[in-house]
Write a protein that holds these residues in place. Structure first.
Motif, PDB file in Angstrom:
ATOM      1  N   TYR A 408      -3.006  12.624   2.619  1.00  0.00           N
ATOM      2  CA  TYR A 408      -3.604  13.874   2.541  1.00  0.00           C
ATOM      3  C   TYR A 408      -2.424  14.896   2.302  1.00  0.00           C
ATOM      4  O   TYR A 408      -1.401  15.063   2.820  1.00  0.00           O
ATOM      5  CB  TYR A 408      -4.213  14.252   4.151  1.00  0.00           C
ATOM      6  CG  TYR A 408      -4.696  15.433   4.363  1.00  0.00           C
ATOM      7  CD1 TYR A 408      -6.007  15.756   3.735  1.00  0.00           C
ATOM      8  CD2 TYR A 408      -4.253  16.552   4.702  1.00  0.00           C
ATOM      9  CE1 TYR A 408      -6.746  17.222   3.710  1.00  0.00           C
ATOM     10  CE2 TYR A 408      -4.704  17.857   4.926  1.00  0.00           C
ATOM     11  CZ  TYR A 408      -5.965  18.182   4.521  1.00  0.00           C
ATOM     12  OH  TYR A 408      -6.566  19.208   4.568  1.00  0.00           O
ATOM     13  N   SER A 410      -1.365  19.009   2.386  1.00  0.00           N
ATOM     14  CA  SER A 410      -1.661  20.268   3.400  1.00  0.00           C
ATOM     15  C   SER A 410      -1.960  21.212   2.566  1.00  0.00           C
ATOM     16  O   SER A 410      -2.740  22.013   2.686  1.00  0.00           O
ATOM     17  CB  SER A 410      -0.451  20.217   4.386  1.00  0.00           C
ATOM     18  OG  SER A 410       0.721  20.466   3.729  1.00  0.00           O
ATOM     19  N   ASP A 413      -5.282  20.378   0.472  1.00  0.00           N
ATOM     20  CA  ASP A 413      -6.382  20.113   1.532  1.00  0.00           C
ATOM     21  C   ASP A 413      -7.359  18.982   0.886  1.00  0.00           C
ATOM     22  O   ASP A 413      -8.621  19.081   0.845  1.00  0.00           O
ATOM     23  CB  ASP A 413      -7.285  21.485   1.498  1.00  0.00           C
ATOM     24  CG  ASP A 413      -8.171  21.475   2.767  1.00  0.00           C
ATOM     25  OD1 ASP A 413      -8.014  20.380   3.531  1.00  0.00           O
ATOM     26  OD2 ASP A 413      -9.368  21.952   2.714  1.00  0.00           O
ATOM     27  N   TYR A 415      -7.046  14.438  -0.708  1.00  0.00           N
ATOM     28  CA  TYR A 415      -6.139  13.323  -0.720  1.00  0.00           C
ATOM     29  C   TYR A 415      -5.519  13.093  -2.137  1.00  0.00           C
ATOM     30  O   TYR A 415      -6.399  13.439  -3.008  1.00  0.00           O
ATOM     31  CB  TYR A 415      -6.874  11.908  -0.234  1.00  0.00           C
ATOM     32  CG  TYR A 415      -6.859  11.619   1.258  1.00  0.00           C
ATOM     33  CD1 TYR A 415      -6.064  11.100   2.041  1.00  0.00           C
ATOM     34  CD2 TYR A 415      -8.188  12.447   2.002  1.00  0.00           C
ATOM     35  CE1 TYR A 415      -6.116  10.928   3.274  1.00  0.00           C
ATOM     36  CE2 TYR A 415      -8.387  11.921   3.208  1.00  0.00           C
ATOM     37  CZ  TYR A 415      -7.381  11.623   3.742  1.00  0.00           C
ATOM     38  OH  TYR A 415      -7.301  11.675   5.210  1.00  0.00           O
ATOM     39  N   LYS A 440      -5.173  14.879  11.092  1.00  0.00           N
ATOM     40  CA  LYS A 440      -4.823  16.245  10.272  1.00  0.00           C
ATOM     41  C   LYS A 440      -4.651  17.352  11.170  1.00  0.00           C
ATOM     42  O   LYS A 440      -3.674  18.176  10.851  1.00  0.00           O
ATOM     43  CB  LYS A 440      -5.682  16.265   8.962  1.00  0.00           C
ATOM     44  CG  LYS A 440      -5.966  15.331   8.290  1.00  0.00           C
ATOM     45  CD  LYS A 440      -6.873  15.590   6.880  1.00  0.00           C
ATOM     46  CE  LYS A 440      -8.339  16.096   7.443  1.00  0.00           C
ATOM     47  NZ  LYS A 440      -9.043  15.093   7.462  1.00  0.00           N
ATOM     48  N   PHE A 461       0.593  14.084   5.019  1.00  0.00           N
ATOM     49  CA  PHE A 461       0.101  13.791   6.340  1.00  0.00           C
ATOM     50  C   PHE A 461      -0.086  12.438   6.377  1.00  0.00           C
ATOM     51  O   PHE A 461      -0.681  11.785   5.667  1.00  0.00           O
ATOM     52  CB  PHE A 461      -1.050  14.700   6.904  1.00  0.00           C
ATOM     53  CG  PHE A 461      -0.873  16.225   6.891  1.00  0.00           C
ATOM     54  CD1 PHE A 461       0.215  16.898   6.943  1.00  0.00           C
ATOM     55  CD2 PHE A 461      -2.014  16.889   7.525  1.00  0.00           C
ATOM     56  CE1 PHE A 461       0.298  18.083   6.955  1.00  0.00           C
ATOM     57  CE2 PHE A 461      -1.930  18.222   7.777  1.00  0.00           C
ATOM     58  CZ  PHE A 461      -0.744  18.756   7.452  1.00  0.00           C
TER      59      PHE A 461
END
Length: 629
Positions: A408, A410, A413, A415, A440, A461
């Motif tokens: 993921y 950040s 927003d 994958y 998340k 993440f």
């Protein structure tokens, strides 16, 4: 007149071994006898093709089963080539003399698919039968013969009139014992089950009279009716041309064969010819089975040889990192052992396994490239397996699997792959930044993440327990090292910022020492940092074991008491700096309470529990009271 004969030299000992040791499951006998019947039918059909015998039609070459409960017999009859007296003597009186193997070596034709190799399958009948009676008349001959044996006392061969062309094997079943129930082979439903399991794709119809309940005409009553039923489907789905198979057929086959209620996410149907030839029908499930990530789950593909079922979980045919794949492989090139129950570890097997692995890899790469939504659905269910593949192989599978991983982002927003992260990196960025946590949402609130995002760097993440262990095995991607934002120095500051921070730490050395001493070896260091933007404090780990690794290892039964080196970092640009400076200057004996509160606060942010929640609560209350005096 029948003449009593003994099995040839050493055959009796081999027969004893066959009955008691070679075959693991008694039910295999039916597969072996039906395979022999299929071979006999193939031999007659080959003769018709090569000698242009128009009176022989393939559709007439059925294999017929008959159950006689009263006399406790099960009979398997074919209408194939048959045997004369000499052949009965040669093939049944001498164990391990395979007429099928000899025939296969001498003849080759696309429509002929001889199964037998070893000449021992027939004797599996003695696992369930106390006496075996074989009646046969060879094609083109008038006289038939019967071979009879109770295994231990040799065999007899005598002339028998009135036989049709082909071979009939009558098994006189053994009596039940406490350990073995032979009556089950007189049950039509058990026979149907065994045919479906082992011989469903024998390419001659296997027929049997079965009793079915039917509604009477003009009545609501039912009656039992005997029907001659074909028990096998004959043509395997994987042998048909892919363009002639509808997706619904694949889906129904998968659900029926592999006991799933959902359609598969992906169907892989492939045929390979060359040094090793095989058909493979593989499926990627749409959901992970309930027991998938447990020791109870068994990986492996179903194995067939020339359409005959050999084993259910051929684990060597699919690698551990692709253990989620279900399906089957059918090959005539596999070297089977004498019982056809266990694979020999040979070159053909490894070749097939290697090709299957490459095919799965290719299909996943194509799915990722051409159907991102479907791939993300796959990764949600089985991505953890790919990560374990890299970790458990100590990084040896890194090059194979790293481009199939999703993390993921950040910043974006969504994958993304590691390649997509690299492609969107800022100019001059030297490392791949990541942060670990349960979700998340929790990772996004970590103080250490804020400043990295503020510098316009993306943070991946990591939410699976294996992630950081896998990252250690990978070390880097495309030359870019992985960097945990909660571990070690980030080196995001300018030289001027570094000098300014160094001065702050030097100027407040006594304060930092007091805080560290008051925490009584709970931390390895206390320092001011540029890692934080709006947050007052955080914990970072020293090099080596990270906080997430500590949590994972300590959650294991054998984990022990693993502890990452804790470093308490304080934001010099937050009002908390002035507050603790004033406390240390004016009330130095209370700095320990403030240090304890800062440390416990940092623990909670990292997802740890405080050591003494009552003491933590009391100190907060005391501080609130003091502020209101």
């Amino acid at each position: 007149m029948a003449e009593k004969k003994q099995f040839k030299a050493e055959s009796q000992r081999l027969l004893d071994l066959m009955v008691n040791s070679i075959y693991t499951h008694k039910e295999i006998f039916l597969r072996e006898l039906i395979s022999n019947a299929s071979d006999a039918s193939d031999k007659l059909y080959y003769k018709a093709l090569t000698e242009n015998i128009s009176s022989i039609n393939r559709q007439d070459l059925s294999i017929d089963l008959a159950i006689d409960k009263e006399n406790r017999t099960l009979t398997i009859t074919d209408h194939g080539i048959g045997m004369d007296k000499d052949e009965l003597e040669e093939h049944l009186g001498t164990i391990a003399n395979s007429g099928s193997f000899k025939f296969k070596n001498e003849n080759d034709h696309d429509d002929i698919d001889i199964i037998g190799q070893f000449g021992v399958g027939f004797y599996s009948a003695f696992m369930v039968a106390k006496k075996v009676e074989v009646s046969s008349r060879k094609y083109g001959q008038d006289q038939g013969y019967t071979w009879v044996s109770s295994a231990n006392d040799g065999y007899e061969i005598f002339e028998t009139n009135g036989l049709s062309t082909g071979t009939s094997i009558k098994l006189y079943l053994k009596d039940n014992t406490d350990d073995d129930k032979y009556d089950e082979y007189l049950d039509q439903y058990e026979i149907e089950r065994l045919i479906k399991k082992y011989s469903d794709y024998v390419h001659y119809p296997i027929k049997m009279d079965v009793t079915v309940s039917k509604k009477k005409e003009d009545s609501d009553e039912y009656e039992d009716v005997v029907e001659n039923k074909t028990l096998n489907s004959m043509v395997p789905l994987w042998k048909r041309n892919k363009k002639d198979i509808k997706l619904e057929e694949y889906n129904e086959f998968y659900k029926d064969k592999f006991n799933d209620f959902s359609d598969p996410l992906k169907v892989i149907h492939t045929r390979v010819e060359g040094n090793v030839s095989y058909d493979a029908l593989l499926f990627i499930p749409s959901q992970a089975p309930m027991n998938y990530y447990s020791n109870d789950y068994e990986k492996g593909l179903q194995l067939y040889s020339r359409g005959v079922f050999i084993m259910d979980k051929a684990s060597d045919l699919v690698p551990e990192h692709f253990r989620f794949v279900k399906g089957l492989v059918d090959s005539q090139d596999l070297s089977l052992n004498i019982s056809r129950e266990i694979l020999q570890h040979d070159r053909q097997l490894k070749l097939i396994a290697d090709k299957i692995e490459k095919k799965i890899q290719s299909e996943l790469e194509n799915m990722l490239k051409n159907d991102r939504e479907k791939y993300e659905s796959f990764f949600k269910n089985f991505g953890l397996q790919l990560k374990f593949g890299i970790y458990q192989s100590y990084g040896m599978l890194k090059d194979k699997l790293q481009d199939l991983l999703l993390f993921y982002s950040s910043k974006q927003d969504k994958y993304i792959t590691l390649k997509e992260y690299i492609d969107s990196m800022k100019e001059g960025q030297a490392e791949i930044y990541f942060a670990s946590g349960e979700t998340k949402e929790k990772i996004a609130t970590l103080p250490q993440v804020e400043v990295v995002l503020d510098k316009d760097y993306d943070v991946l993440f990591m939410m699976d327990n294996v992630d950081e262990f896998m990252i250690q095995m990978m070390r880097d991607y495309d030359g870019k090292a992985f960097k945990n934002v909660a571990q070690g120095d980030l080196n995001l500051e300018t030289e001027e910022e570094k000098k300014e921070l160094e001065k702050i730490n030097d100027d407040n050395k006594d304060l930092l020492t007091a805080i560290k001493d008051s925490l009584d070896n709970k931390v390895v260091d206390v320092r001011f940092t540029n890692r934080l933007k709006s947050h007052p404090v955080c914990l970072v780990s020293d090099q080596g074991v990270s906080f997430e690794m500590e949590k994972v290892l300590n959650a294991m039964p054998e984990g022990g008491d693993v502890k990452a080196g804790r470093i308490l970092e304080i934001n010099p640009n937050h009002p908390i700096f002035q507050a603790i400076s004033n406390v240390f200057k004016n009330k130095p004996d209370t700095i320990g309470d403030y240090a304890s509160l800062l440390y416990d606060q940092a623990l909670l942010i990292e997802g740890f529990t405080v050591e003494n929640p009552v003491d933590f609560s009391n100190k907060i209350c005391d501080l609130m009271i003091q502020l209101n005096k």
